[in-house]
Structure formats: structure tokens, C-alpha cells
Write an enzyme that holds these catalytic residues in place. Structure first.
Site, PDB file in Angstrom:
ATOM      1  N   ASP A  29       0.992  -0.935  -0.242  1.00 32.12           N
ATOM      2  CA  ASP A  29       0.104  -0.120  -0.089  1.00 32.12           C
ATOM      3  C   ASP A  29       0.935   1.309  -0.099  1.00 32.12           C
ATOM      4  OD1 ASP A  29      -2.363   1.624   0.767  1.00 32.12           O
ATOM      5  OD2 ASP A  29      -1.431   1.865   2.733  1.00 32.12           O
ATOM      6  N   PHE A  30       0.319   2.180  -0.329  1.00 26.78           N
ATOM      7  CA  PHE A  30       1.192   3.569  -0.167  1.00 26.78           C
ATOM      8  C   PHE A  30       0.928   4.529   0.971  1.00 26.78           C
ATOM      9  CE2 PHE A  30       2.115   8.272  -1.565  1.00 26.78           C
ATOM     10  CZ  PHE A  30       3.397   8.030  -1.571  1.00 26.78           C
ATOM     11  N   ASP A  31      -0.132   5.086   1.224  1.00 32.56           N
ATOM     12  CA  ASP A  31      -0.475   6.070   2.331  1.00 32.56           C
ATOM     13  C   ASP A  31      -0.512   5.452   3.528  1.00 32.56           C
ATOM     14  OD1 ASP A  31      -1.524   8.964   0.841  1.00 32.56           O
ATOM     15  OD2 ASP A  31      -1.609   7.135  -0.311  1.00 32.56           O
ATOM     16  N   ASP A  74      -1.745  -0.837   6.074  1.00 33.62           N
ATOM     17  CA  ASP A  74      -2.292  -0.429   7.321  1.00 33.62           C
ATOM     18  C   ASP A  74      -3.607  -0.028   7.287  1.00 33.62           C
ATOM     19  OD1 ASP A  74      -2.310   1.982   5.403  1.00 33.62           O
ATOM     20  OD2 ASP A  74      -2.342   3.292   7.078  1.00 33.62           O
TER      21      ASP A  74
HETATM   22 MG   LIG Z   1      -2.868   3.168   3.699  1.00 32.42          MG
END
Ligand SMILES: [Mg+2]
Length: 269
Positions: free
Chosen positions: A27-29, A205
Site C-alpha cells: 500500500d502507499f499512504d 495499514d
Molecule cells: Mg494506507
């Protein structure tokens, strides 16, 4: 069940990444980049970016799977040799172009109508972001985010439903998506199979990452050594730790994990 910290599973993780057909997914953010007041303000840490670049040179596949638009994801990371999947699996950035799923694009008009109606009921501080195939309502900057969900959540859900769309929740975000059976889990699984990987690690996350954490377990029952890392934070949903195999303590710790993965891979060849 709460996942064990990755440093307590170095041996197992090392065995994964030392398989020739290992793929890294993230994932990124909130995983590779710290959360910021607005999505535009989010930046990847230089160390994480460098590790990704080095890993991409070593591995058969490094893929980022995000709720962002694929083009925004690619622009935030800007590395060659990675696969960029956006809008929770509904689109991919490919050779400078974004390719979306036609069955999702068919809901564009419905999404525009829902956007206009949702916009009309948003209080100050809440922002509706048009992501092409989906819509994100960011409420981190409302005076009382919890109250926002209680008062506006049902209203937004109803608007989405009236237009044949589906509402999802995340950290300080509500998401309106077309009713297409695609999510981070199917995107993860499809890439693992397409690239004939024998082992894989997914890092995430938030609630939308649960599908990928669950897909890892499903892949394992099919004989592929896929595992999930849940990234902890102050506002992390408890489900992430519950469904992850391993845990990392925030974005800085993910950087440590990437460095470990790189060293383990380089030691194996
Ligand atoms: Mg995220």
C-alpha cells in the site's frame, strides 16, 4: 490474534524473499509514506523510495496497490520498473497511461451524480475527491471527525446506494466505489498468479488492505507462500493487526523492513 513484530520473524521472512519468484506488494499512504493533512501533501520518505528502487532491480515484481488514482500513485513514487495499481485494483498505470476496468468505468455517470449530491451535504473541512472510477470523501479536517461519520455517514451511504454504488470506510475517509468485485485482495492475488510467484509479502495499514491480508491466507492454502504485514499507527483499525501475519510499527519501521528485505535478497544471490 495479534500479529508478531517482523523482527521476531526474520528467519521466516528471509526464507520468503530468498525464493527466486518472490514478489513485494505494498500500500502507499500510511505504509510507505506518512499520513499528511491532505492526500496531495503526502510524500514518500527518500529512504523508502531508494529501497523500493533497489528491490525492484532485484525482484521479479514490486507492485504498489493503492486507493489513490494510479496516476497519482505513480507521480508520488516516480520509479521505473514498478507496477502501479490504483483505485483499489480498478486501474493500472502502464507505460505512461492509465488503464481502467471497463465495468467500473460504466458507473462514471452514476458517480458524477452521487458526487454532486454528496457535495451538497458536506460540512466545512470535508472534501470530496473525484478519483475518476471512485470518489473519496476526506474528513480529517472537519472539526469533529467522529461526529461527521455519525451524522453524514448514513446520508452518504444512502446517496451511494441510490446510484447503485457501494460505500467503504477507511482512516478518515469514506469511499464510494462501483459495485465491481475488485479490491486490493483480488489485485494482489491476480498479480501473484500472473507473475507465477512462489512467495510474496503484502504491506498495508488500513481497512481496504484487509482484503489483501486475507488473500495472502487464501494463496497459502493454494501452496503459495504469501504473507501480510500490518502497519500500526495511532488510528490503525484493530482488524489490520488481527488479519496480518506480521506487524510493523509505522512508516519508519517499514523502511527498516525494506532494508532488511533488500539485504536478505542480496545475500541470497
Ligand atoms: Mg494506507
Amino acid at each position: 490474534m495479534t500479529a508478531i513484530h517482523w523482527t521476531k520473524a526474520r528467519q521466516q521472512i528471509q526464507e520468503l524473499i530468498q525464493q527466486p519468484r518472490f514478489g513485494l506488494f505494498s500500500d502507499f499512504d500510511g505504509t510507505l509514506a506518512p499520513i499528511a493533512p491532505t492526500p496531495e501533501a503526502v510524500l514518500i520518505a527518500p529512504a523508502a523510495r531508494q529501497h523500493l528502487s533497489d528491490l525492484a532491480a532485484e525482484l521479479p515484481l514490486v507492485a504498489l496497490i493503492s486507493g489513490r488514482r494510479a496516476g497519482s500513485l505513480q507521480a508520488k513514487v516516480g520509479l521505473e520498473g514498478l507496477v502501479y495499481i490504483g483505485n483499489h485494483g480498478l486501474e493500472q498505470w502502464l507505460d505512461g497511461k492509465v488503464v481502467g476496468l471497463p465495468q467500473a468505468a460504466a458507473f462514471r455517470a452514476a458517480l458524477e451524480q452521487a458526487h454532486a449530491e454528496i457535495q451538497a451535504v458536506l460540512p466545512p473541512g470535508a472534501v470530496a475527491e473525484d478519483k475518476g472510477l471512485t470518489l473519496s470523501i476526506h474528513y480529517r479536517q472537519t472539526p469533529d471527525p467522529r461526529q461527521f461519520v455519525l451524522t453524514r455517514g448514513v446520508q452518504i451511504h444512502d446517496i451511494a446506494q441510490q446510484h447503485g454504488l457501494v460505500l467503504f470506510t477507511g482512516k478518515m475517509v469514506l469511499e464510494v466505489r462501483p459495485p465491481v468485485e475488485v479490491d486490493k485482495g483480488t489485485a494482489f492475488r491476480d498479480l501473484v498468479l500472473e507473475h507465477k510467484l512462489s512467495s510474496a509479502l503484502f504491506l498495508g495499514d488500513d481497512i481496504s488492505d484487509l482484503a489483501a491480508l486475507q488473500a495472502a491466507a487464501a494463496l497459502r492454502s493454494g501452496g503459495i507462500a504469501a504473507y501480510g504485514v500490518g502497519v500500526q499507527s495511532e488510528d490503525a483499525p484493530p482488524e489490520v493487526a488481527a488479519h496480518a501475519d506480521y506487524q510493523a510499527d509505522g512508516v519508519a519501521d517499514v523502511e527498516q523492513l525494506l532494508a532488511f528485505l533488500l539485504a536478505a535478497r542480496q545475500a541470497s544471490v
